[in-house]
Structure formats: structure tokens, C-alpha cells
Design a protein around this motif. Structure first.
Motif, PDB file in Angstrom:
ATOM      1  N   TYR A 113       0.833  -1.202   0.000  1.00  0.00           N
ATOM      2  CA  TYR A 113       0.000   0.000   0.000  1.00  0.00           C
ATOM      3  C   TYR A 113       0.871   1.257   0.000  1.00  0.00           C
ATOM      4  O   TYR A 113       0.654   2.179  -0.790  1.00  0.00           O
ATOM      5  N   GLU A 114       1.860   1.296   0.895  1.00  0.00           N
ATOM      6  CA  GLU A 114       2.694   2.490   1.026  1.00  0.00           C
ATOM      7  C   GLU A 114       3.558   2.725  -0.208  1.00  0.00           C
ATOM      8  O   GLU A 114       3.820   3.875  -0.563  1.00  0.00           O
ATOM      9  N   LYS A 115       3.972   1.662  -0.868  1.00  0.00           N
ATOM     10  CA  LYS A 115       4.736   1.809  -2.102  1.00  0.00           C
ATOM     11  C   LYS A 115       3.883   2.447  -3.192  1.00  0.00           C
ATOM     12  O   LYS A 115       4.335   3.304  -3.937  1.00  0.00           O
ATOM     13  N   GLU A 116       2.638   2.023  -3.242  1.00  0.00           N
ATOM     14  CA  GLU A 116       1.736   2.483  -4.297  1.00  0.00           C
ATOM     15  C   GLU A 116       1.077   3.830  -3.990  1.00  0.00           C
ATOM     16  O   GLU A 116       0.937   4.678  -4.868  1.00  0.00           O
ATOM     17  N   PHE A 117       0.685   4.047  -2.724  1.00  0.00           N
ATOM     18  CA  PHE A 117      -0.156   5.202  -2.400  1.00  0.00           C
ATOM     19  C   PHE A 117       0.409   6.133  -1.332  1.00  0.00           C
ATOM     20  O   PHE A 117      -0.225   7.120  -0.980  1.00  0.00           O
ATOM     21  N   GLY A 118       1.570   5.822  -0.775  1.00  0.00           N
ATOM     22  CA  GLY A 118       2.160   6.672   0.250  1.00  0.00           C
ATOM     23  C   GLY A 118       1.922   6.115   1.641  1.00  0.00           C
ATOM     24  O   GLY A 118       1.195   5.147   1.829  1.00  0.00           O
ATOM     25  N   PRO A 119       2.559   6.735   2.635  1.00  0.00           N
ATOM     26  CA  PRO A 119       2.494   6.210   4.003  1.00  0.00           C
ATOM     27  C   PRO A 119       1.091   6.264   4.608  1.00  0.00           C
ATOM     28  O   PRO A 119       0.306   7.157   4.301  1.00  0.00           O
ATOM     29  N   LEU A 120       0.822   5.297   5.456  1.00  0.00           N
ATOM     30  CA  LEU A 120      -0.463   5.251   6.157  1.00  0.00           C
ATOM     31  C   LEU A 120      -0.488   6.178   7.368  1.00  0.00           C
ATOM     32  O   LEU A 120      -1.546   6.557   7.837  1.00  0.00           O
ATOM     33  N   THR A 121       0.679   6.487   7.897  1.00  0.00           N
ATOM     34  CA  THR A 121       0.774   7.402   9.030  1.00  0.00           C
ATOM     35  C   THR A 121       1.588   8.610   8.601  1.00  0.00           C
ATOM     36  O   THR A 121       2.270   8.585   7.570  1.00  0.00           O
ATOM     37  N   LEU A 122       1.553   9.644   9.395  1.00  0.00           N
ATOM     38  CA  LEU A 122       2.185  10.900   9.033  1.00  0.00           C
ATOM     39  C   LEU A 122       3.652  10.738   8.655  1.00  0.00           C
ATOM     40  O   LEU A 122       4.104  11.238   7.661  1.00  0.00           O
ATOM     41  N   ASN A 123       4.405  10.004   9.448  1.00  0.00           N
ATOM     42  CA  ASN A 123       5.816   9.840   9.141  1.00  0.00           C
ATOM     43  C   ASN A 123       6.161   8.418   8.705  1.00  0.00           C
ATOM     44  O   ASN A 123       7.304   8.009   8.777  1.00  0.00           O
ATOM     45  N   TYR A 161       5.449   5.473   9.927  1.00  0.00           N
ATOM     46  CA  TYR A 161       5.493   4.403  10.912  1.00  0.00           C
ATOM     47  C   TYR A 161       4.727   4.857  12.139  1.00  0.00           C
ATOM     48  O   TYR A 161       4.533   6.050  12.359  1.00  0.00           O
ATOM     49  N   ASN A 162       4.292   3.911  12.919  1.00  0.00           N
ATOM     50  CA  ASN A 162       3.576   4.251  14.140  1.00  0.00           C
ATOM     51  C   ASN A 162       4.574   4.809  15.134  1.00  0.00           C
ATOM     52  O   ASN A 162       5.574   4.187  15.434  1.00  0.00           O
ATOM     53  N   SER A 163       4.281   5.979  15.640  1.00  0.00           N
ATOM     54  CA  SER A 163       5.223   6.631  16.517  1.00  0.00           C
ATOM     55  C   SER A 163       4.495   7.610  17.425  1.00  0.00           C
ATOM     56  O   SER A 163       3.408   8.074  17.109  1.00  0.00           O
ATOM     57  N   ASP A 164       5.139   7.927  18.508  1.00  0.00           N
ATOM     58  CA  ASP A 164       4.611   8.977  19.371  1.00  0.00           C
ATOM     59  C   ASP A 164       5.526  10.197  19.327  1.00  0.00           C
ATOM     60  O   ASP A 164       5.518  11.029  20.213  1.00  0.00           O
ATOM     61  N   GLU A 165       6.322  10.301  18.264  1.00  0.00           N
ATOM     62  CA  GLU A 165       7.235  11.431  18.115  1.00  0.00           C
ATOM     63  C   GLU A 165       6.493  12.766  18.152  1.00  0.00           C
ATOM     64  O   GLU A 165       7.021  13.752  18.630  1.00  0.00           O
ATOM     65  N   TRP A 166       5.287  12.801  17.641  1.00  0.00           N
ATOM     66  CA  TRP A 166       4.536  14.058  17.609  1.00  0.00           C
ATOM     67  C   TRP A 166       4.272  14.577  19.017  1.00  0.00           C
ATOM     68  O   TRP A 166       4.087  15.773  19.217  1.00  0.00           O
ATOM     69  N   LEU A 167       4.292  13.686  20.007  1.00  0.00           N
ATOM     70  CA  LEU A 167       4.083  14.119  21.387  1.00  0.00           C
ATOM     71  C   LEU A 167       5.278  14.904  21.923  1.00  0.00           C
ATOM     72  O   LEU A 167       5.144  15.653  22.886  1.00  0.00           O
ATOM     73  N   LYS A 168       6.432  14.740  21.307  1.00  0.00           N
ATOM     74  CA  LYS A 168       7.644  15.393  21.779  1.00  0.00           C
ATOM     75  C   LYS A 168       7.780  16.819  21.252  1.00  0.00           C
ATOM     76  O   LYS A 168       8.584  17.586  21.751  1.00  0.00           O
TER      77      LYS A 168
END
Length: 79
Positions: free
Chosen positions: A51-61, A63-70
């Protein structure tokens, strides 16, 4: 495979893995469930990669991450 079909497969495999993890919480010695979880995880990763190869990432960056909380929250910035 089209976008909707791939997204539904990713969602279905993710749901199945979640349910198996819940089952394994109460049945930690069930080897069949553990093997099924491993199998679904491989399938999930393959379908997600497709999916990600064809249409782009499923999440903002991608991968699943909590980086946005930082990041600083808007009210923490000096205006």
C-alpha cells in the motif's frame, strides 16, 4: 490491487492481530494463536508495504510513533 481493497486488507489484518493479542493475554501458552499472530503480522507488513509503495504512508511519518508528542504544543511556543 486498488487502493480501497488494499486499505481494507491492512485494516482487517490489523484487527485480526489486535484480537489475537487480546486472546493471548488470557491464553499465553496457546501456540496455535501465537503462530497465527506471526503469520498475520507477516501478511500485514507485506500488504502495508505494498500500500505504502503504491499510495504513500499510512501514518504521518510512515510508521507508528509517538514522536509528535515530543514537539512543543502550540501553547508552549513563545508568541
Amino acid at each position: 490491487m486498488n487502493k480501497d481493497k488494499l486499505l481494507k486488507r491492512v485494516s482487517a489484518l490489523g484487527f485480526a492481530m489486535y484480537e489475537l493479542r487480546l486472546f493471548l493475554d488470557t491464553h499465553p501458552d496457546n501456540q496455535d494463536a501465537l503462530e497465527m499472530l506471526k503469520s498475520y503480522k507477516k501478511k500485514y507488513e507485506a500488504v502495508k508495504a505494498e500500500y505504502e509503495k503504491e499510495f504513500g504512508p499510512l501514518t504521518l511519518n510512515g510508521y507508528n510513533s509517538d514522536e509528535w508528542l515530543k514537539d512543543p504544543w502550540p501553547w508552549n511556543n513563545d508568541c
